[in-house]
Motif scaffolding. Structure first.
Motif, mmCIF file in Angstrom:
data_model
loop_
_atom_site.group_PDB
_atom_site.id
_atom_site.type_symbol
_atom_site.label_atom_id
_atom_site.label_comp_id
_atom_site.label_asym_id
_atom_site.label_seq_id
_atom_site.Cartn_x
_atom_site.Cartn_y
_atom_site.Cartn_z
ATOM 1 N N LEU A 1 0.830 -1.188 0.000
ATOM 2 C CA LEU A 1 0.000 0.000 0.000
ATOM 3 C C LEU A 1 0.872 1.249 0.000
ATOM 4 O O LEU A 1 2.042 1.207 0.378
ATOM 5 C CB LEU A 1 -0.912 0.020 1.233
ATOM 6 N N ASP A 2 0.302 2.371 -0.396
ATOM 7 C CA ASP A 2 0.962 3.660 -0.263
ATOM 8 C C ASP A 2 -0.076 4.672 0.223
ATOM 9 O O ASP A 2 -1.162 4.776 -0.343
ATOM 10 C CB ASP A 2 1.560 4.121 -1.591
ATOM 11 N N TYR A 3 0.263 5.365 1.291
ATOM 12 C CA TYR A 3 -0.621 6.311 1.958
ATOM 13 C C TYR A 3 -1.885 5.603 2.459
ATOM 14 O O TYR A 3 -2.883 5.478 1.758
ATOM 15 C CB TYR A 3 -0.992 7.484 1.052
ATOM 16 N N SER A 4 -1.813 5.164 3.709
ATOM 17 C CA SER A 4 -2.951 4.491 4.328
ATOM 18 C C SER A 4 -3.185 5.051 5.723
ATOM 19 O O SER A 4 -2.263 5.493 6.410
ATOM 20 C CB SER A 4 -2.722 2.977 4.396
ATOM 21 N N LEU A 5 -4.448 5.020 6.134
ATOM 22 C CA LEU A 5 -4.863 5.425 7.472
ATOM 23 C C LEU A 5 -5.653 4.270 8.075
ATOM 24 O O LEU A 5 -6.731 3.917 7.576
ATOM 25 C CB LEU A 5 -5.723 6.687 7.415
ATOM 26 N N VAL A 6 -5.101 3.662 9.126
ATOM 27 C CA VAL A 6 -5.726 2.517 9.785
ATOM 28 C C VAL A 6 -5.973 2.916 11.232
ATOM 29 O O VAL A 6 -5.040 3.031 12.023
ATOM 30 C CB VAL A 6 -4.830 1.265 9.702
ATOM 31 N N THR A 7 -7.239 3.147 11.586
ATOM 32 C CA THR A 7 -7.514 3.718 12.893
ATOM 33 C C THR A 7 -8.825 3.203 13.475
ATOM 34 O O THR A 7 -9.768 2.879 12.751
ATOM 35 C CB THR A 7 -7.551 5.265 12.810
ATOM 36 N N ASP A 8 -8.854 3.106 14.803
ATOM 37 C CA ASP A 8 -10.064 2.772 15.561
ATOM 38 C C ASP A 8 -10.666 1.436 15.146
ATOM 39 O O ASP A 8 -11.896 1.277 15.126
ATOM 40 C CB ASP A 8 -11.104 3.887 15.420
ATOM 41 N N ASN A 9 -9.812 0.464 14.837
ATOM 42 C CA ASN A 9 -10.276 -0.889 14.563
ATOM 43 C C ASN A 9 -10.087 -1.766 15.793
ATOM 44 O O ASN A 9 -9.166 -1.561 16.583
ATOM 45 C CB ASN A 9 -9.498 -1.491 13.385
ATOM 46 N N ASN A 10 -10.947 -2.762 15.925
ATOM 47 C CA ASN A 10 -10.857 -3.739 17.007
ATOM 48 C C ASN A 10 -10.620 -5.103 16.377
ATOM 49 O O ASN A 10 -11.497 -5.637 15.702
ATOM 50 C CB ASN A 10 -12.141 -3.730 17.838
ATOM 51 N N ILE A 11 -9.417 -5.664 16.588
ATOM 52 C CA ILE A 11 -8.992 -6.887 15.900
ATOM 53 C C ILE A 11 -8.721 -7.968 16.939
ATOM 54 O O ILE A 11 -7.921 -7.777 17.859
ATOM 55 C CB ILE A 11 -7.716 -6.631 15.074
ATOM 56 N N THR A 12 -9.374 -9.125 16.774
ATOM 57 C CA THR A 12 -9.146 -10.255 17.672
ATOM 58 C C THR A 12 -8.893 -11.504 16.845
ATOM 59 O O THR A 12 -9.702 -11.858 15.986
ATOM 60 C CB THR A 12 -10.369 -10.489 18.581
ATOM 61 N N THR A 13 -7.770 -12.161 17.079
ATOM 62 C CA THR A 13 -7.487 -13.432 16.406
ATOM 63 C C THR A 13 -7.191 -14.503 17.448
ATOM 64 O O THR A 13 -6.517 -14.249 18.449
ATOM 65 C CB THR A 13 -6.296 -13.323 15.437
ATOM 66 N N THR A 14 -7.692 -15.716 17.170
ATOM 67 C CA THR A 14 -7.450 -16.869 18.024
ATOM 68 C C THR A 14 -7.050 -18.038 17.149
ATOM 69 O O THR A 14 -7.726 -18.335 16.158
ATOM 70 C CB THR A 14 -8.712 -17.247 18.823
ATOM 71 N N SER A 15 -5.947 -18.683 17.465
ATOM 72 C CA SER A 15 -5.495 -19.819 16.661
ATOM 73 C C SER A 15 -5.240 -21.017 17.567
ATOM 74 O O SER A 15 -4.739 -20.882 18.687
ATOM 75 C CB SER A 15 -4.238 -19.468 15.868
ATOM 76 N N ILE A 16 -5.592 -22.196 17.066
ATOM 77 C CA ILE A 16 -5.326 -23.444 17.780
ATOM 78 C C ILE A 16 -3.924 -23.941 17.473
ATOM 79 O O ILE A 16 -3.176 -24.368 18.339
ATOM 80 C CB ILE A 16 -6.373 -24.512 17.406
ATOM 81 N N ASN A 17 -3.534 -23.878 16.203
ATOM 82 C CA ASN A 17 -2.207 -24.306 15.779
ATOM 83 C C ASN A 17 -1.881 -23.534 14.502
ATOM 84 O O ASN A 17 -2.758 -23.178 13.738
ATOM 85 C CB ASN A 17 -2.171 -25.812 15.516
ATOM 86 N N GLY A 18 -0.622 -23.289 14.264
ATOM 87 C CA GLY A 18 -0.258 -22.565 13.058
ATOM 88 C C GLY A 18 0.173 -21.149 13.351
ATOM 89 O O GLY A 18 0.318 -20.717 14.494
ATOM 90 N N TYR A 19 0.325 -20.381 12.298
ATOM 91 C CA TYR A 19 0.872 -19.034 12.336
ATOM 92 C C TYR A 19 -0.238 -18.039 12.650
ATOM 93 O O TYR A 19 -1.298 -18.063 12.035
ATOM 94 C CB TYR A 19 1.487 -18.753 10.970
ATOM 95 N N ASN A 20 0.000 -17.148 13.606
ATOM 96 C CA ASN A 20 -1.011 -16.192 14.045
ATOM 97 C C ASN A 20 -0.443 -14.786 13.899
ATOM 98 O O ASN A 20 0.526 -14.429 14.559
ATOM 99 C CB ASN A 20 -1.394 -16.480 15.500
ATOM 100 N N ALA A 21 -1.038 -13.970 13.024
ATOM 101 C CA ALA A 21 -0.562 -12.609 12.792
ATOM 102 C C ALA A 21 -1.754 -11.663 12.792
ATOM 103 O O ALA A 21 -2.369 -11.429 11.746
ATOM 104 C CB ALA A 21 0.202 -12.518 11.472
ATOM 105 N N PRO A 22 -2.126 -11.121 13.931
ATOM 106 C CA PRO A 22 -3.312 -10.263 13.977
ATOM 107 C C PRO A 22 -3.185 -8.999 13.139
ATOM 108 O O PRO A 22 -4.178 -8.486 12.634
ATOM 109 C CB PRO A 22 -3.457 -9.938 15.465
ATOM 110 N N SER A 23 -1.968 -8.486 12.982
ATOM 111 C CA SER A 23 -1.753 -7.323 12.125
ATOM 112 C C SER A 23 -0.474 -7.540 11.328
ATOM 113 O O SER A 23 0.568 -7.851 11.885
ATOM 114 C CB SER A 23 -1.639 -6.042 12.957
ATOM 115 N N TYR A 24 -0.576 -7.363 10.004
ATOM 116 C CA TYR A 24 0.560 -7.648 9.122
ATOM 117 C C TYR A 24 0.599 -6.561 8.054
ATOM 118 O O TYR A 24 -0.316 -6.434 7.243
ATOM 119 C CB TYR A 24 0.369 -9.026 8.485
#
Length: 294
Positions: free
Chosen positions: A73-96
């Motif tokens: 991306l170029d020029y982005s605004l990411v604000t006031d988000n609510n992010i929840t991730t739950t993993s049993i097994n494997g790679y967990n990346a809530p924000s990338y």
């Protein structure tokens, strides 16, 4: 196989991803993405907007789990988000967020819980001229893996981490926690952040890792390592392999059941370390060494 809540690629102009609720439960080796943005281009006056979204992704397979995935991306605004991730097994990346210069990421709440596997955040990876501020991050690692935050600000020249609250908890013996706040970049600012880390094995915290002219001031670090065997250790590297930098007015409080280096400078050139408050506590008879400043 994969699940994607919202997908946007190869777009430019007015791009708004706002006020959505995305909920998913995935299984059977499936990777999951809440919001996936790739090669989207905004402008200084009209950035790509990702605002006021609620994302909950639960993955019970060995697939990867992403809350918000941004690439190119170029020029982005990411604000006031609510992010929840739950993993049993494997790679967990809530924000990338990778290869996305001019990112403004602020006032988000990011919560990640892993049962098994590795949790990793790439918040500003190759994102020059970016800002990451006033975010709340709560990361809990699982078994047979670790929590690896490979550069909240990695390869991101002229970028700032400001007033974030980062809480990382390891829940099992044998799980490493490694947090790198700035890495392979120049002119980084790390200011007024609060970092709380509790580990049950090895804990490594890096403020400046192979950076050039980093400034880290007025941060608060509370670090706890509960592991009581000979190979447990707590190491807080303020500057590692870096050239230039000022590390001023930081508060560090560390508790270890094994060995501890509370403020570590290694392989550094032309750095200033001043006006810091450093406190260490050893809480077990099984202690190899304790250094305040090394």
């Amino acid at each position: 196989d994969e699940y994607t809540g919202i997908y946007c690629a190869s777009s430019e102009g007015i791009i708004y991803v706002n006020n959505n609720t995305i909920t998913a439960n995935t299984s059977d080796w499936m990777s999951a993405y809440g919001i996936y943005l790739e090669d989207c281009y905004g402008s200084p006056s009209d950035p790509v907007q990702v605002e006021h979204n609620t994302i909950e992704i639960a993955n019970s397979s060995d697939g990867s789990t992403y809350g918000i995935y941004m690439y190119g991306l170029d020029y982005s605004l990411v604000t006031d988000n609510n992010i929840t991730t739950t993993s049993i097994n494997g790679y967990n990346a809530p924000s990338y967020n990778v290869s996305s210069p001019n990112s403004n990421i602020n006032k988000n709440t990011i919560t990640s819980t892993a049962d098994w596997g590795t949790t990793e955040l790439a918040l500003l990876d190759d994102c020059a001229d970016s800002y990451f501020g006033e975010n709340e991050l709560n990361i809990t690692g699982g078994q047979d893996g670790g929590v690896y935050i490979y550069g909240i600000m990695s390869g991101s020249d002229n970028s700032t981490l400001y007033k974030n609250n980062l809480n990382i908890t390891g829940t099992s013996t044998g799980q490493d926690i490694r947090n790198i706040m700035s890495q392979d970049a120049s002119n980084c600012v790390v200011r007024k952040n609060t970092v709380n880390i509790t580990a049950e094995y090895r804990l490594e915290n890096y403020v400046s890792y192979y950076t050039t002219v980093a400034i880290a001031d007025s941060n608060t670090f509370t670090l706890t390592d509960n592991y009581t065997s000979w190979d447990g250790n707590l190491e807080n590297y303020f500057t590692y392999g870096s050239t230039g930098g000022v590390f001023d007015n930081n508060t560090i409080a560390s508790v270890s059941s094994a060995s501890m280096i509370n403020m570590y400078a290694e392989g550094a050139t032309d750095v200033v370390i001043s006006n810091n408050s450093i406190r260490g506590e050893l809480v077990n008879n099984f202690n190899w060494q304790c250094y305040g400043l090394y």
